[in-house]
Design an enzyme around this catalytic site. Structure first.
Site, PDB file in Angstrom:
ATOM      1  CB  CYS A 188       5.358  23.885  -0.496  1.00 32.42           C
ATOM      2  SG  CYS A 188       3.671  24.278  -0.968  1.00 32.42           S
ATOM      3  CG  HIS A 322       6.258  17.569  -1.410  1.00 31.56           C
ATOM      4  ND1 HIS A 322       6.734  18.732  -0.837  1.00 31.56           N
ATOM      5  CD2 HIS A 322       4.996  17.852  -1.833  1.00 31.56           C
ATOM      6  CE1 HIS A 322       5.812  19.680  -0.922  1.00 31.56           C
ATOM      7  NE2 HIS A 322       4.746  19.166  -1.522  1.00 31.56           N
ATOM      8  CG  HIS A 364       2.270  21.522   3.708  1.00 38.01           C
ATOM      9  ND1 HIS A 364       3.606  21.408   3.409  1.00 38.01           N
ATOM     10  CD2 HIS A 364       1.716  22.240   2.703  1.00 38.01           C
ATOM     11  CE1 HIS A 364       3.850  22.036   2.269  1.00 38.01           C
ATOM     12  NE2 HIS A 364       2.716  22.554   1.831  1.00 38.01           N
TER      13      HIS A 364
END
Length: 514
Positions: A188, A322, A364
């Site tokens: 990620c 995040h 995401h």
């Protein structure tokens, strides 16, 4: 790129290690351009779309899975991923057909990013590097499952067209870029780590300009919600909220063009923002599991970025977190931020630094998640506004906001300068943490206020605007796009027509149709 003489920053508190963001391009859920992306952010738009059963069945989801009440039929979609101008890049139709759509999209976005920076790569005298990461390639599974493809295409061709190793080098080959070309794969955090590595490459002199970013196109959107999973059972990401239960998967691509600040100023580049410093690290083994986050490592990487940037945490008034909206991740992230911002011997002042997460808007984006937050923050600095972090009602009870400097920015707000410092500027932090523990944090600052070394030359009333394209249809479209841009009354104060003419003359490749 401007035709006037080089500019000099008014803020002279420079370490000499700053990196300028001189161009950006991207496509995100609900936003085929960065202009639309910013409009969606300003208007608090959630770009998570419901998915029809027909679409999911076509993607290979079974009817049994769709009938399961726990299967969540949503995703962050970008349109047109199947479209690709193969001829523009010199691909045959067959080559384009077997090329990973992520690599197609990354290549197209690289061209757009360089154009926004105002450069023709063939005429640029310096070296240009490329750093980027991609998500898991589900397209290759489709190719292998197609017997016609297996019989007509060699395994080597499939490998060259689909392996992650060739994401950045294909861009370098097609655009004739001769700086370092490095794939960055840290899950990620890949795209924000790519930004960090591009900065290091620029500072070490390995290249004079760099592209950095990431892309993720999932083979399948929608998912089965499971207890303890990172995916939200109701299809919404509620970062830092008491009702947060996870995030949503999405697609997207983003690339930024970077240059040493002193070079960008000397060359008269348009500067969107400045990277003051960045850092990366890894959690190591001292955490509950391989996929779990780690307070100590996150604290360390944020502090290291502050040290690299030579800034006080009190000068930072926004953090793009995040922010996955998970029960475990959010409290750990806020605990790490609080420790990183704490000055020994001083009590934390509450509600002095806003936080937010773009995942609440677009989901995401896997390897592209870091660059999506980075671009959001650059746009916020440019526009001097902090967009809302969506779906925030009540704070997660596991987060001690009272004894931290942070508050969730739940509505669009003007971004004031930090009055705690003289000669203050707007500053922000951007975090991205990868499964497996590779963490990245970047410190951004608004573009320097600048003045010409001398008065610019008088602008002629008439300017020659040059356009070219590889086809007549593309040339017509370019003319329409330019007309639309120049006729927008809201933008009339944003440019000088002589700068537009200059960039079109020297910052664009010359094609057959002109």
């Amino acid at each position: 790129m401007n035709s006037i003489e080089p500019l000099t920053p008014l803020n002279n508190e420079s370490s000499g290690l700053e990196i300028a963001v001189i161009g950006m391009a991207g496509r995100f859920p609900g936003a085929p351009s960065l202009n639309e992306f910013w409009q969606n952010l300003q208007n608090a738009v959630e770009s998570i779309s419901p998915l029809e059963d027909e679409k999911l069945l076509a993607q290979g989801v079974s009817a049994e899975a769709l009938a399961d009440p726990s299967y969540v039929k949503v995703g962050g979609i970008i349109e047109g991923t199947e479209l690709f101008d193969a001829g523009f890049f010199g691909f045959s139709p067959r080559e384009a057909e077997i090329l990973d759509p992520q690599q197609r999209l990354f290549l197209e976005t690289a061209v757009e990013a360089i154009e926004t920076a105002g450069y023709d790569t063939e005429r640029y005298p310096g070296s240009i590097g490329v750093y980027g990461g991609a998500g898991m390639n589900g397209y290759l599974l489709n190719l292998y499952s197609n017997s016609t493809t297996r019989e007509s295409v060699s395994p080597y061709e499939l490998f060259i067209s689909n392996d992650k190793d060739f994401l950045t080098t294909r861009v370098s080959y097609k655009l004739n870029l001769k700086g370092p070309s490095v794939d960055v794969q840290t899950a990620c955090s890949s795209s924000l780590v790519a930004v960090h590595m591009a900065c290091q490459s620029l500072l070490s002199g390995e290249c004079d300009m760099a592209l950095a970013g990431g892309v993720a196109i999932s083979k399948q959107l929608g998912y089965k919600a499971q207890t303890g999973s990172i995916y939200s059972p109701d299809g919404h990401c509620r970062a830092f909220d008491a009702e947060a239960t996870g995030t949503v998967s999405g697609n997207g691509v983003g690339i930024v063009v970077l240059k040493r600040l002193e070079d960008a100023l000397a060359d008269g580049d348009t500067i969107d923002a400045v990277i003051k410093g960045s850092a990366i690290n890894n959690d190591g083994a001292r955490k509950v599991s391989y996929t779990a986050p780690c307070v100590e490592a996150q604290t360390a990487v944020i502090r290291a970025a502050h040290a690299m940037a030579e800034v006080s945490p009190q000068s930072i008034s926004y953090v793009e977190a995040h922010g996955t909206g998970t029960a475990l991740g959010d409290p750990i992230e806020l605990s790490a931020l609080t420790q990183a911002f704490k000055i020994e011997g001083e009590e934390a002042s509450s509600s002095t630094c806003a936080i937010g997460s773009v995942k609440t808007n677009i989901g995401h984006l896997d390897a592209a998640s870091g660059i999506s937050g980075f671009i959001k923050t650059v746009l916020a600095l440019k526009n001097k506004k902090i967009p809302a972090s969506l779906h925030f009602q009540q704070p997660n009870p596991q987060i001690d906001f009272q004894n931290s400097p942070f508050y969730v920015n739940a509505a669009l707000a003007d971004w004031p300068k930090n009055n705690l410092e003289s000669n203050s500027v707007r500053r922000a932090g951007v975090s991205s943490f990868g499964i497996g523990g590779t963490n990245a944090h970047v410190i951004l600052e608004e573009a320097p206020t600048a003045i010409p070394l001398s008065a610019p030359p008088e602008t002629k009333q008439s300017q020659l605007l040059i356009l070219s394209a590889k086809t007549a249809a593309a040339l017509d479209l370019a003319a329409l796009n330019l007309t639309d841009y120049l006729s927008n009354a809201d933008r009339l104060s944003d440019f000088d027509l002589s700068d537009v003419a200059y960039t079109l003359q020297v910052g664009r490749k010359a094609f057959e149709y002109r």
